[in-house]
Scaffold this motif. Sequence first.
Motif, mmCIF file in Angstrom:
data_model
loop_
_atom_site.group_PDB
_atom_site.id
_atom_site.type_symbol
_atom_site.label_atom_id
_atom_site.label_comp_id
_atom_site.label_asym_id
_atom_site.label_seq_id
_atom_site.Cartn_x
_atom_site.Cartn_y
_atom_site.Cartn_z
ATOM 1 N N GLU A 34 -4.072 4.184 3.282
ATOM 2 C CA GLU A 34 -3.314 3.179 2.482
ATOM 3 C C GLU A 34 -4.004 2.695 1.029
ATOM 4 O O GLU A 34 -4.706 1.596 1.175
ATOM 5 N N THR A 48 0.830 -1.101 -0.055
ATOM 6 C CA THR A 48 -0.115 0.113 -0.045
ATOM 7 C C THR A 48 0.799 1.063 0.063
ATOM 8 O O THR A 48 1.845 1.485 0.872
ATOM 9 N N ALA A 49 0.567 2.052 -0.873
ATOM 10 C CA ALA A 49 1.351 3.420 -0.912
ATOM 11 C C ALA A 49 0.770 4.515 -0.019
ATOM 12 O O ALA A 49 0.053 5.184 -0.317
ATOM 13 N N ASN A 50 1.351 4.409 1.183
ATOM 14 C CA ASN A 50 0.819 5.245 2.193
ATOM 15 C C ASN A 50 0.987 6.676 1.748
ATOM 16 O O ASN A 50 2.073 7.296 1.132
#
Length: 387
Positions: free
Chosen positions: A289, A237-239
């Motif tokens: 996220e 997940t690309a926070n």
Amino acid sequence: MSTAKALKKVVAAVILDLDGTLIHTDGILSDVLKALLLKYGKQWDGREAQKIVGKTPLEEATIVVEDYELPCSTDEFVTQITPLLYDQFCNIKALPGANRLIKHLSDHNVPLALASNSPRAYVESKISYQQGWKESFSVIIAGDEVRAGKPSPDIFLEAAKRLGIEPSLLPCHRGFFVSITGADEVISSLLDLQPEFWGLPPFDDWIDGTLPLETWHIGGPVVKGFGRGSKVLGIPTANLSTKGYSALLSEHPSGVYFGWARLSTQGVYKMVMSIGWNPYFNNTEKTIEPWLLHEFDGDFYGEELRLVIVGYIRPEANFTSLESLIAKIHEDRRIAERALDIPLYLKYKDDPYLKGSSLSTGIIHAKDVLLVGLPALPRFLAGEAGC
Ligand code: ADP
Ligand code: RBF
Ligand code: MG
């Protein structure tokens, strides 16, 4: 006869709370208090916001004057804050799901009452900025129209009287109470309310497991998270940082959303995301996220990511095993992937925010929805409505 049908026959009315249930009052209240406390050389730290939303002005003032040891009386404080609040009522936003719920109940001729601890004049002013609300409530009752405000049951008894329904059907006697604070059904937002569960007509706006939302945007550089998305779950997940998004995050509830994501150098992708506390991992921090539904060759930390959120899937949940959390996230992915091909959602792939240069943002929480006239409760809301 099914239980739902049996319940439907006995639903007499719905009583809604206003502040924090239908409208996002915390935001303006915090802004006004911040400005006013500065005049006293004090710094508003926001901790009291939850404590005072939904209280009467005098109760609010008492809390703030005491907590911040202000050199003024509570009456003086009320006099100072009142005009500042009035100036801001036009800026209060309806919480996600509020317009939908009011329209739905009123379209189905469910008698609706609004019961707020705020004084009548505040209530009138606040709802005058929300289109169609005033006409939807057959009864509006305010804190200064009863002897004691909530949690005393007076306001509900008066609402029942004015609605012409049996007070014995009130939650303090036999009805149900839906709340985020602990009641017969606890929901984290109005988006999760299932009227049919209470014998009321179901919403008919869910599409293939998704609820279309008024779109909102969020963006920023991809930041480091706890490092377990890929490693523990196999789901990277690309926070995004939550800094600067506190207003947005208090406005929108935690949950699983989906939409479109643009990575500045790579393109636009479908995405499904979680916003919240990750109850399975007991996080102490809220995280944003997004999982971009594409296989990338590597990481893209630091790259600018923009999201347009188009719909809602479910509230955040806890799970008894890691496998069941992973399975649920994959189900979310399948739902989002399919839904984003529907024209209703597909069109937002071209949303100007994904291309444009300005980063703007645009998040809920519901508190008290009172469903009046349902059968006796096994477990009751002692203390909730003061009965
Ligand atoms: P962290 O806890 O640091 O966010 P994750 O394992 O959740 O660690 O994600 C690591 C990184 O993986 C993301 O920040 C991003 O740079 C990269 N990444 C690779 N593929 C994807 C994808 N499909 N969706 C989201 N992020 C991805
Ligand atoms: N974590 C939870 O504890 N409960 C959830 O219901 C939950 N749902 C998620 C749904 C999606 C689509 C995604 C991408 C993540 C979800 N997570 C959930 C968050 C997950 O725990 C988190 O991404 C990892 O812990 C990595 O930080
Ligand atoms: Mg992550």
